[in-house]
Design a protein around this motif. Structure first.
Motif, PDB file in Angstrom:
ATOM      1  N   LEU A 188       0.541  -1.587  -0.096  1.00  0.00           N
ATOM      2  CA  LEU A 188      -0.216  -0.125  -0.022  1.00  0.00           C
ATOM      3  C   LEU A 188       0.985   1.265   0.053  1.00  0.00           C
ATOM      4  O   LEU A 188       0.400   2.242  -0.723  1.00  0.00           O
ATOM      5  CB  LEU A 188      -0.607   0.461   0.722  1.00  0.00           C
ATOM      6  N   LYS A 189       1.984   1.655   0.978  1.00  0.00           N
ATOM      7  CA  LYS A 189       2.915   2.192   1.023  1.00  0.00           C
ATOM      8  C   LYS A 189       3.679   2.928   0.117  1.00  0.00           C
ATOM      9  O   LYS A 189       4.013   3.797  -0.274  1.00  0.00           O
ATOM     10  CB  LYS A 189       3.250   2.119   2.311  1.00  0.00           C
ATOM     11  N   MET A 190       3.591   1.420  -1.128  1.00  0.00           N
ATOM     12  CA  MET A 190       4.755   2.388  -2.378  1.00  0.00           C
ATOM     13  C   MET A 190       5.870   2.777  -1.300  1.00  0.00           C
ATOM     14  O   MET A 190       6.089   3.322  -2.623  1.00  0.00           O
ATOM     15  CB  MET A 190       3.636   3.418  -3.681  1.00  0.00           C
ATOM     16  N   ASP A 191       6.500   2.136  -0.216  1.00  0.00           N
ATOM     17  CA  ASP A 191       7.831   2.822  -0.153  1.00  0.00           C
ATOM     18  C   ASP A 191       7.905   4.456   0.474  1.00  0.00           C
ATOM     19  O   ASP A 191       8.983   5.168   0.310  1.00  0.00           O
ATOM     20  CB  ASP A 191       9.544   2.623  -1.249  1.00  0.00           C
ATOM     21  N   ASN A 192       6.368   4.578   0.725  1.00  0.00           N
ATOM     22  CA  ASN A 192       6.054   5.940   0.872  1.00  0.00           C
ATOM     23  C   ASN A 192       6.604   6.975   0.126  1.00  0.00           C
ATOM     24  O   ASN A 192       6.142   8.609   0.382  1.00  0.00           O
ATOM     25  CB  ASN A 192       7.284   6.407   1.988  1.00  0.00           C
ATOM     26  N   ASN A 193       6.212   6.387  -1.386  1.00  0.00           N
ATOM     27  CA  ASN A 193       6.293   7.675  -2.100  1.00  0.00           C
ATOM     28  C   ASN A 193       4.633   7.653  -2.349  1.00  0.00           C
ATOM     29  O   ASN A 193       4.105   8.978  -3.284  1.00  0.00           O
ATOM     30  CB  ASN A 193       6.959   7.053  -3.484  1.00  0.00           C
ATOM     31  N   VAL A 194       3.455   7.814  -1.911  1.00  0.00           N
ATOM     32  CA  VAL A 194       2.191   7.481  -2.025  1.00  0.00           C
ATOM     33  C   VAL A 194       0.977   8.252  -0.594  1.00  0.00           C
ATOM     34  O   VAL A 194       2.269   7.909   0.078  1.00  0.00           O
ATOM     35  CB  VAL A 194       1.522   6.949  -3.120  1.00  0.00           C
ATOM     36  N   GLU A 195       0.409   9.224  -0.687  1.00  0.00           N
ATOM     37  CA  GLU A 195      -0.882   9.601   0.485  1.00  0.00           C
ATOM     38  C   GLU A 195      -1.639   8.066   0.468  1.00  0.00           C
ATOM     39  O   GLU A 195      -2.204   7.798  -0.825  1.00  0.00           O
ATOM     40  CB  GLU A 195      -1.067  11.012   0.164  1.00  0.00           C
ATOM     41  N   ILE A 196      -2.107   7.720   1.758  1.00  0.00           N
ATOM     42  CA  ILE A 196      -3.036   6.805   1.963  1.00  0.00           C
ATOM     43  C   ILE A 196      -4.150   8.020   2.794  1.00  0.00           C
ATOM     44  O   ILE A 196      -3.719   8.117   3.682  1.00  0.00           O
ATOM     45  CB  ILE A 196      -2.720   5.697   2.450  1.00  0.00           C
ATOM     46  N   GLY A 197      -5.447   7.579   1.830  1.00  0.00           N
ATOM     47  CA  GLY A 197      -6.064   7.584   2.850  1.00  0.00           C
ATOM     48  C   GLY A 197      -7.329   6.383   3.172  1.00  0.00           C
ATOM     49  O   GLY A 197      -7.650   5.244   1.852  1.00  0.00           O
ATOM     50  N   GLU A 198      -7.627   5.719   4.302  1.00  0.00           N
ATOM     51  CA  GLU A 198      -8.483   5.293   4.145  1.00  0.00           C
ATOM     52  C   GLU A 198     -10.367   5.375   4.099  1.00  0.00           C
ATOM     53  O   GLU A 198     -10.511   6.576   4.966  1.00  0.00           O
ATOM     54  CB  GLU A 198      -8.164   4.150   5.641  1.00  0.00           C
ATOM     55  N   GLY A 199     -11.182   4.545   3.734  1.00  0.00           N
ATOM     56  CA  GLY A 199     -12.115   5.130   3.462  1.00  0.00           C
ATOM     57  C   GLY A 199     -12.870   3.736   4.726  1.00  0.00           C
ATOM     58  O   GLY A 199     -12.420   3.180   5.196  1.00  0.00           O
ATOM     59  N   PRO A 200     -13.994   4.268   5.003  1.00  0.00           N
ATOM     60  CA  PRO A 200     -15.816   3.512   5.825  1.00  0.00           C
ATOM     61  C   PRO A 200     -15.314   1.970   5.077  1.00  0.00           C
ATOM     62  O   PRO A 200     -14.993   1.895   3.294  1.00  0.00           O
ATOM     63  CB  PRO A 200     -17.110   4.266   5.117  1.00  0.00           C
ATOM     64  N   SER A 201     -15.513   1.277   6.403  1.00  0.00           N
ATOM     65  CA  SER A 201     -15.965   0.078   5.289  1.00  0.00           C
ATOM     66  C   SER A 201     -17.025  -0.329   4.259  1.00  0.00           C
ATOM     67  O   SER A 201     -17.664   0.406   4.249  1.00  0.00           O
ATOM     68  CB  SER A 201     -15.635  -1.411   6.663  1.00  0.00           C
ATOM     69  N   ILE A 202     -16.478  -1.359   4.068  1.00  0.00           N
ATOM     70  CA  ILE A 202     -17.395  -1.987   2.832  1.00  0.00           C
ATOM     71  C   ILE A 202     -18.547  -3.308   2.440  1.00  0.00           C
ATOM     72  O   ILE A 202     -17.784  -4.075   3.151  1.00  0.00           O
ATOM     73  CB  ILE A 202     -17.015  -2.102   1.611  1.00  0.00           C
ATOM     74  N   GLU A 203     -19.459  -3.448   3.545  1.00  0.00           N
ATOM     75  CA  GLU A 203     -20.501  -4.252   3.407  1.00  0.00           C
ATOM     76  C   GLU A 203     -21.490  -4.853   2.105  1.00  0.00           C
ATOM     77  O   GLU A 203     -22.279  -3.834   2.413  1.00  0.00           O
ATOM     78  CB  GLU A 203     -21.268  -4.256   4.667  1.00  0.00           C
ATOM     79  N   GLU A 222     -22.452 -21.466  -4.316  1.00  0.00           N
ATOM     80  CA  GLU A 222     -22.668 -20.426  -3.198  1.00  0.00           C
ATOM     81  C   GLU A 222     -21.625 -19.226  -3.737  1.00  0.00           C
ATOM     82  O   GLU A 222     -20.464 -20.796  -3.621  1.00  0.00           O
ATOM     83  CB  GLU A 222     -22.691 -21.436  -2.126  1.00  0.00           C
ATOM     84  N   SER A 223     -21.586 -18.608  -3.230  1.00  0.00           N
ATOM     85  CA  SER A 223     -20.433 -18.031  -3.405  1.00  0.00           C
ATOM     86  C   SER A 223     -20.092 -16.522  -1.420  1.00  0.00           C
ATOM     87  O   SER A 223     -21.388 -15.739  -2.204  1.00  0.00           O
ATOM     88  CB  SER A 223     -20.490 -17.169  -4.357  1.00  0.00           C
ATOM     89  N   HIS A 224     -19.605 -16.310  -1.015  1.00  0.00           N
ATOM     90  CA  HIS A 224     -19.287 -14.986  -0.258  1.00  0.00           C
ATOM     91  C   HIS A 224     -17.872 -13.901  -0.580  1.00  0.00           C
ATOM     92  O   HIS A 224     -17.218 -14.785  -0.941  1.00  0.00           O
ATOM     93  CB  HIS A 224     -19.035 -15.597   1.398  1.00  0.00           C
ATOM     94  N   VAL A 225     -17.711 -12.517  -0.197  1.00  0.00           N
ATOM     95  CA  VAL A 225     -17.311 -12.202  -0.814  1.00  0.00           C
ATOM     96  C   VAL A 225     -16.719 -11.351   0.142  1.00  0.00           C
ATOM     97  O   VAL A 225     -17.428 -10.353   1.171  1.00  0.00           O
ATOM     98  CB  VAL A 225     -17.308 -10.865  -1.977  1.00  0.00           C
ATOM     99  N   HIS A 226     -15.757 -11.334   1.169  1.00  0.00           N
ATOM    100  CA  HIS A 226     -14.854 -10.337   2.150  1.00  0.00           C
ATOM    101  C   HIS A 226     -14.024  -9.779   1.963  1.00  0.00           C
ATOM    102  O   HIS A 226     -12.786 -10.272   0.974  1.00  0.00           O
ATOM    103  CB  HIS A 226     -14.968 -11.703   3.334  1.00  0.00           C
ATOM    104  N   PHE A 227     -13.719  -8.455   2.460  1.00  0.00           N
ATOM    105  CA  PHE A 227     -12.686  -7.474   2.736  1.00  0.00           C
ATOM    106  C   PHE A 227     -12.192  -6.687   3.749  1.00  0.00           C
ATOM    107  O   PHE A 227     -14.335  -5.580   3.810  1.00  0.00           O
ATOM    108  CB  PHE A 227     -11.858  -6.956   1.492  1.00  0.00           C
ATOM    109  N   ASN A 228     -11.247  -5.878   3.925  1.00  0.00           N
ATOM    110  CA  ASN A 228     -11.747  -4.984   4.947  1.00  0.00           C
ATOM    111  C   ASN A 228     -11.656  -3.462   3.735  1.00  0.00           C
ATOM    112  O   ASN A 228     -11.844  -3.139   2.655  1.00  0.00           O
ATOM    113  CB  ASN A 228     -10.300  -4.521   5.353  1.00  0.00           C
ATOM    114  N   ALA A 229     -11.592  -2.562   4.840  1.00  0.00           N
ATOM    115  CA  ALA A 229     -11.852  -0.813   4.472  1.00  0.00           C
ATOM    116  C   ALA A 229     -11.049  -0.572   2.507  1.00  0.00           C
ATOM    117  O   ALA A 229     -10.801  -1.516   2.143  1.00  0.00           O
ATOM    118  CB  ALA A 229     -12.268   0.279   4.879  1.00  0.00           C
ATOM    119  N   GLY A 230     -11.911   0.017   2.038  1.00  0.00           N
ATOM    120  CA  GLY A 230     -10.529   0.627   1.089  1.00  0.00           C
ATOM    121  C   GLY A 230      -9.934   1.891   1.414  1.00  0.00           C
ATOM    122  O   GLY A 230      -9.842   2.320   2.520  1.00  0.00           O
ATOM    123  N   TYR A 231      -9.099   2.132  -0.141  1.00  0.00           N
ATOM    124  CA  TYR A 231      -8.117   2.475   0.552  1.00  0.00           C
ATOM    125  C   TYR A 231      -7.189   3.513  -0.466  1.00  0.00           C
ATOM    126  O   TYR A 231      -7.994   2.912  -1.758  1.00  0.00           O
ATOM    127  CB  TYR A 231      -6.861   2.508   0.680  1.00  0.00           C
TER     128      TYR A 231
END
Length: 276
Positions: free
Chosen positions: A86-101, A136-145
């Motif tokens: 995610l950090k790309m060797d600290n060459n980008v700015e990262i913002g975490e969004g709300p969780s996606i359900e 049957e299928s279910h998808v799980h993931f954390n918040a988007g960035y």
């Protein structure tokens, strides 16, 4: 400044080209995370773990071509650690969004329309894939960035890459200024017997340890665990890029965020990967 002759209607068409592979509930959730710039983003047809922020293209050829994907730009191999990715060797700015359900219906739609076709393609058994065979299928993931390029750091990076620097000096670049990614995606599926046979055959060509098969692809890396007859868990080992904001290099030669949006001027890398 180079002008982009996109009408609002054309921009919306470009926006929806990749988005058609995602269900409406997921797209609305991504919109909440990205905010006011949402319409400037173009969705990838399939999620990838490369070709995000800090990917560079040349504009001068008849067909745009990529000269430096993300991790080539920063001079690193793709890390296995999601935080480092995610950090790309600290060459980008990262913002975490709300969780996606997502609702169960949306999870299935995203799984059978977007994720599983790509997996079967990588396993070279795409001709065996049938949506109706997914019981049957279910998808799980954390918040988007949301990740955004730092123009000053980007210039320092590309000056070390001759092919990109040539485009930079000639004011001839299109670049991924920002992207939207999701982390820790896990997909649980149950399939019918015919698809189970095809899936097992496709996985047989990859290393398996303790009933977990790791599939290493240049643009996507995931592992598949067979839980029981017809039941599998697919875990993506890196964050996944869903949508990107592309910009022309402004005519003043900088890489500032005022560059025009270059929607639909660059081939969708997820489609190019799918044609391999």
């Amino acid at each position: 400044m180079r002008k982009s002759f996109l009408t609002v209607a054309a921009a919306l068409i470009c926006f929806s080209a990749g988005a058609q592979n995602y269900n409406k509930e997921f797209i609305k959730a991504v919109k909440r995370c990205i905010g006011k710039d949402f319409r400037k983003y173009s969705f990838l047809s399939y999620p990838l773990d490369n070709y995000g922020v800090l990917t560079f293209y040349r504009t001068s050829p008849t067909t745009n071509h990529m000269i430096s994907p993300s991790f080539k730009t920063i001079g690193k191999d793709k890390p296995t650690n999601p935080d480092e990715w995610l950090k790309m060797d600290n060459n980008v700015e990262i913002g975490e969004g709300p969780s996606i359900e997502l609702s169960d219906k949306s999870q299935r739609e995203m799984s059978v329309s977007t994720i599983l076709p790509k997996l079967f393609n990588i396993l070279k058994i795409s001709g065996k894939y049938k949506q109706e065979s997914v019981v049957e299928s279910h998808v799980h993931f954390n918040a988007g960035y949301s990740r955004v390029m730092d123009p000053d750091k980007a210039v320092a990076l590309i000056q070390k890459i001759p092919s990109v620097n040539t485009g930079y000096v000639n004011k001839d670049l299109v670049y991924v200024y920002a992207d939207f990614v999701i982390n820790n995606m896990v997909v649980d599926i149950a399939v019918t017997g015919d698809m189970e046979g095809s899936l097992d055959a496709g996985l047989s060509g990859f290393p398996t340890v303790d009933n977990v098969t790791t599939v290493g692809d240049v643009d996507l890396n995931f592992s598949v665990k067979k839980n029981s007859k017809g039941s599998y868990t697919v875990t993506f080992n890196r964050p996944l890029i869903i949508a990107r904001l592309l910009k022309y290099q402004p005519s003043d030669g900088t890489l500032e965020s005022t560059g025009d949006v270059a929607i639909a001027k660059v081939p969708d890398p997820s489609l190019l990967v799918a044609r391999k």
